[in-house]
Enzyme design. Sequence first.
Site, PDB file in Angstrom:
ATOM      1  N   GLY A  35       0.668 -15.626 -14.074  1.00  0.00           N
ATOM      2  CA  GLY A  35       2.038 -15.985 -13.729  1.00  0.00           C
ATOM      3  C   GLY A  35       2.856 -16.600 -14.840  1.00  0.00           C
ATOM      4  O   GLY A  35       3.694 -17.469 -14.592  1.00  0.00           O
ATOM      5  N   SER A  36       2.674 -16.105 -16.069  1.00  0.00           N
ATOM      6  CA  SER A  36       3.509 -16.665 -17.142  1.00  0.00           C
ATOM      7  C   SER A  36       4.971 -16.237 -16.976  1.00  0.00           C
ATOM      8  O   SER A  36       5.891 -17.029 -17.249  1.00  0.00           O
ATOM      9  CB  SER A  36       2.976 -16.281 -18.525  1.00  0.00           C
ATOM     10  OG  SER A  36       3.179 -14.927 -18.797  1.00  0.00           O
TER      11      SER A  36
ATOM     12  N   ARG B  47      -3.188   0.335   2.837  1.00  0.00           N
ATOM     13  CA  ARG B  47      -2.009  -0.013   2.021  1.00  0.00           C
ATOM     14  C   ARG B  47      -0.808  -0.307   2.920  1.00  0.00           C
ATOM     15  O   ARG B  47      -0.052  -1.245   2.688  1.00  0.00           O
ATOM     16  CB  ARG B  47      -1.691   1.148   1.069  1.00  0.00           C
ATOM     17  CG  ARG B  47      -0.693   0.797  -0.015  1.00  0.00           C
ATOM     18  CD  ARG B  47      -0.389   1.982  -0.917  1.00  0.00           C
ATOM     19  NE  ARG B  47      -1.518   2.499  -1.663  1.00  0.00           N
ATOM     20  CZ  ARG B  47      -2.091   1.887  -2.711  1.00  0.00           C
ATOM     21  NH1 ARG B  47      -1.652   0.728  -3.119  1.00  0.00           N
ATOM     22  NH2 ARG B  47      -3.102   2.436  -3.328  1.00  0.00           N
TER      23      ARG B  47
ATOM     24  N   MET C 247      -0.463  -6.610  -9.143  1.00  0.00           N
ATOM     25  CA  MET C 247      -1.314  -5.476  -9.505  1.00  0.00           C
ATOM     26  C   MET C 247      -1.636  -4.540  -8.338  1.00  0.00           C
ATOM     27  O   MET C 247      -2.704  -3.948  -8.294  1.00  0.00           O
ATOM     28  CB  MET C 247      -2.614  -5.994 -10.146  1.00  0.00           C
ATOM     29  CG  MET C 247      -2.397  -6.816 -11.404  1.00  0.00           C
ATOM     30  SD  MET C 247      -1.404  -5.960 -12.657  1.00  0.00           S
ATOM     31  CE  MET C 247      -2.603  -4.753 -13.207  1.00  0.00           C
ATOM     32  N   ARG C 248      -0.711  -4.408  -7.410  1.00  0.00           N
ATOM     33  CA  ARG C 248      -0.896  -3.451  -6.314  1.00  0.00           C
ATOM     34  C   ARG C 248       0.238  -2.430  -6.343  1.00  0.00           C
ATOM     35  O   ARG C 248       1.387  -2.798  -6.615  1.00  0.00           O
ATOM     36  CB  ARG C 248      -0.863  -4.147  -4.942  1.00  0.00           C
ATOM     37  CG  ARG C 248      -1.852  -5.270  -4.775  1.00  0.00           C
ATOM     38  CD  ARG C 248      -3.284  -4.814  -4.828  1.00  0.00           C
ATOM     39  NE  ARG C 248      -3.621  -3.846  -3.802  1.00  0.00           N
ATOM     40  CZ  ARG C 248      -4.781  -3.188  -3.775  1.00  0.00           C
ATOM     41  NH1 ARG C 248      -5.675  -3.391  -4.711  1.00  0.00           N
ATOM     42  NH2 ARG C 248      -5.036  -2.323  -2.810  1.00  0.00           N
ATOM     43  N   ILE C 249      -0.106  -1.192  -6.038  1.00  0.00           N
ATOM     44  CA  ILE C 249       0.924  -0.162  -5.921  1.00  0.00           C
ATOM     45  C   ILE C 249       1.505  -0.259  -4.519  1.00  0.00           C
ATOM     46  O   ILE C 249       0.769  -0.326  -3.532  1.00  0.00           O
ATOM     47  CB  ILE C 249       0.330   1.225  -6.192  1.00  0.00           C
ATOM     48  CG1 ILE C 249      -0.062   1.303  -7.671  1.00  0.00           C
ATOM     49  CG2 ILE C 249       1.336   2.329  -5.835  1.00  0.00           C
ATOM     50  CD1 ILE C 249      -0.790   2.559  -8.048  1.00  0.00           C
ATOM     51  N   LEU C 250       2.823  -0.299  -4.424  1.00  0.00           N
ATOM     52  CA  LEU C 250       3.485  -0.465  -3.122  1.00  0.00           C
ATOM     53  C   LEU C 250       3.791   0.907  -2.511  1.00  0.00           C
ATOM     54  O   LEU C 250       4.120   1.862  -3.224  1.00  0.00           O
ATOM     55  CB  LEU C 250       4.775  -1.266  -3.309  1.00  0.00           C
ATOM     56  CG  LEU C 250       4.526  -2.719  -3.748  1.00  0.00           C
ATOM     57  CD1 LEU C 250       5.793  -3.335  -4.338  1.00  0.00           C
ATOM     58  CD2 LEU C 250       4.005  -3.564  -2.592  1.00  0.00           C
TER      59      LEU C 250
ATOM     60  N   ASN D 120      10.704  -4.886 -11.342  1.00  0.00           N
ATOM     61  CA  ASN D 120       9.400  -5.076 -11.982  1.00  0.00           C
ATOM     62  C   ASN D 120       9.609  -5.186 -13.489  1.00  0.00           C
ATOM     63  O   ASN D 120      10.623  -4.724 -14.019  1.00  0.00           O
ATOM     64  CB  ASN D 120       8.506  -3.864 -11.674  1.00  0.00           C
ATOM     65  CG  ASN D 120       7.122  -4.001 -12.282  1.00  0.00           C
ATOM     66  OD1 ASN D 120       6.496  -5.066 -12.197  1.00  0.00           O
ATOM     67  ND2 ASN D 120       6.628  -2.943 -12.900  1.00  0.00           N
TER      68      ASN D 120
ATOM     69  N   HIS E 140       7.609  -4.241 -17.117  1.00  0.00           N
ATOM     70  CA  HIS E 140       6.518  -3.416 -17.653  1.00  0.00           C
ATOM     71  C   HIS E 140       6.507  -3.588 -19.176  1.00  0.00           C
ATOM     72  O   HIS E 140       7.560  -3.505 -19.812  1.00  0.00           O
ATOM     73  CB  HIS E 140       6.757  -1.951 -17.271  1.00  0.00           C
ATOM     74  CG  HIS E 140       5.669  -1.046 -17.736  1.00  0.00           C
ATOM     75  ND1 HIS E 140       4.454  -0.949 -17.100  1.00  0.00           N
ATOM     76  CD2 HIS E 140       5.595  -0.209 -18.801  1.00  0.00           C
ATOM     77  CE1 HIS E 140       3.686  -0.093 -17.743  1.00  0.00           C
ATOM     78  NE2 HIS E 140       4.353   0.382 -18.777  1.00  0.00           N
TER      79      HIS E 140
ATOM     80  N   SER F 112      10.329  -3.678 -20.527  1.00  0.00           N
ATOM     81  CA  SER F 112      11.447  -3.148 -19.739  1.00  0.00           C
ATOM     82  C   SER F 112      11.439  -3.774 -18.352  1.00  0.00           C
ATOM     83  O   SER F 112      10.384  -3.871 -17.724  1.00  0.00           O
ATOM     84  CB  SER F 112      11.301  -1.627 -19.566  1.00  0.00           C
ATOM     85  OG  SER F 112      11.098  -0.977 -20.804  1.00  0.00           O
TER      86      SER F 112
ATOM     87  N   ASP G 285       6.382   2.997 -12.317  1.00  0.00           N
ATOM     88  CA  ASP G 285       7.038   2.691 -13.597  1.00  0.00           C
ATOM     89  C   ASP G 285       8.141   3.689 -13.959  1.00  0.00           C
ATOM     90  O   ASP G 285       8.439   3.897 -15.134  1.00  0.00           O
ATOM     91  CB  ASP G 285       6.016   2.632 -14.744  1.00  0.00           C
ATOM     92  CG  ASP G 285       4.969   1.548 -14.541  1.00  0.00           C
ATOM     93  OD1 ASP G 285       5.306   0.517 -13.930  1.00  0.00           O
ATOM     94  OD2 ASP G 285       3.836   1.730 -14.990  1.00  0.00           O
TER      95      ASP G 285
ATOM     96  N   GLU H  50       9.149 -11.016 -23.004  1.00  0.00           N
ATOM     97  CA  GLU H  50       9.345 -10.848 -21.556  1.00  0.00           C
ATOM     98  C   GLU H  50       9.920 -12.115 -20.922  1.00  0.00           C
ATOM     99  O   GLU H  50      10.720 -12.048 -19.987  1.00  0.00           O
ATOM    100  CB  GLU H  50       8.003 -10.534 -20.873  1.00  0.00           C
ATOM    101  CG  GLU H  50       7.468  -9.160 -21.153  1.00  0.00           C
ATOM    102  CD  GLU H  50       6.147  -8.889 -20.411  1.00  0.00           C
ATOM    103  OE1 GLU H  50       5.955  -9.405 -19.303  1.00  0.00           O
ATOM    104  OE2 GLU H  50       5.307  -8.160 -20.964  1.00  0.00           O
TER     105      GLU H  50
HETATM  106  C1  GRF Z   1       3.008  -8.787 -18.090  1.00  0.00           C
HETATM  107  O1  GRF Z   1       2.556  -8.225 -19.276  1.00  0.00           O
HETATM  108  C2  GRF Z   1       3.918  -7.811 -17.384  1.00  0.00           C
HETATM  109  O2  GRF Z   1       4.648  -7.014 -18.257  1.00  0.00           O
HETATM  110  C3  GRF Z   1       2.950  -6.970 -16.605  1.00  0.00           C
HETATM  111  O3  GRF Z   1       1.954  -7.859 -16.180  1.00  0.00           O
HETATM  112  C4  GRF Z   1       1.881  -8.964 -17.072  1.00  0.00           C
HETATM  113  C5  GRF Z   1       2.049 -10.197 -16.225  1.00  0.00           C
HETATM  114  O4  GRF Z   1       1.759 -11.370 -16.933  1.00  0.00           O
HETATM  115  N1  GRF Z   1       3.624  -6.285 -15.542  1.00  0.00           N
HETATM  116  P1  GRF Z   1       2.017 -12.791 -16.258  1.00  0.00           P
HETATM  117  O5  GRF Z   1       1.110 -12.868 -15.015  1.00  0.00           O
HETATM  118  O6  GRF Z   1       3.445 -12.890 -15.923  1.00  0.00           O
HETATM  119  O7  GRF Z   1       1.583 -13.788 -17.285  1.00  0.00           O
END
Ligand code: GRF
Length: 196
Positions: free
Chosen positions: A12-13, A61, A86-89, A103, A105, A132, A141, A170
Amino acid sequence: MKRVAVLISGRGSNLGALIAAQDASYKIILVISNVEGAGGLEKARAAGIATEIVPHGGKSREAFDAELDAALRAAGAELVVLAGFMRILSDGFVRGWEGRLINIHPSLLPAYRGTKVHERVIAAGESESGASVHFVVPELDAGPVIAQTRVPVHEDDTVETLSGRILAAEHKLYPDALKLLASGKVRLEKDRALRL
Ligand code: GRF
């Protein structure tokens, strides 16, 4: 002031950056994780933001997405932000939040969709990469890009050094893009991100 829910699965950065950047345009009212021990949950709690865990195991799902949707609507979320989720919706979920679901990416979309982005960027000898923010559409994506940031790829880069450089970018890009959406300066129009 848009009510924002953030969906996470990990450290969650980006969530941390989104929390720190809150202003008059948006407020994070809920953080949902599908993973119980996700580090980002602590960041949310420390900021006094409500958290929910919606595990994905042992259900379809569609059932998982229905639980997410119910939690988001119960909280009165207006925008949904995926940040390392990390789940596809499912298509149904995505359509239900069309234009209000974004999102981030770690590539210069439409290049390098999917996983193992940095490995592939380095293997291809690219001199530039980036991140992006895009509207989410059913295809992975593939949604219209709202904003991008570029970073150089150095000759001696490893996955770790490159992903670290992109991640730092990001943390500026994602709040900036969310503010554009929250303040009505961009919207999804057919299949493009229209800047107003
Ligand atoms: C990031 O690299 C983002 O681009 C990708 O997942 C990572 C999430 O990192 N979708 P964090 O959990 O926000 O640190």
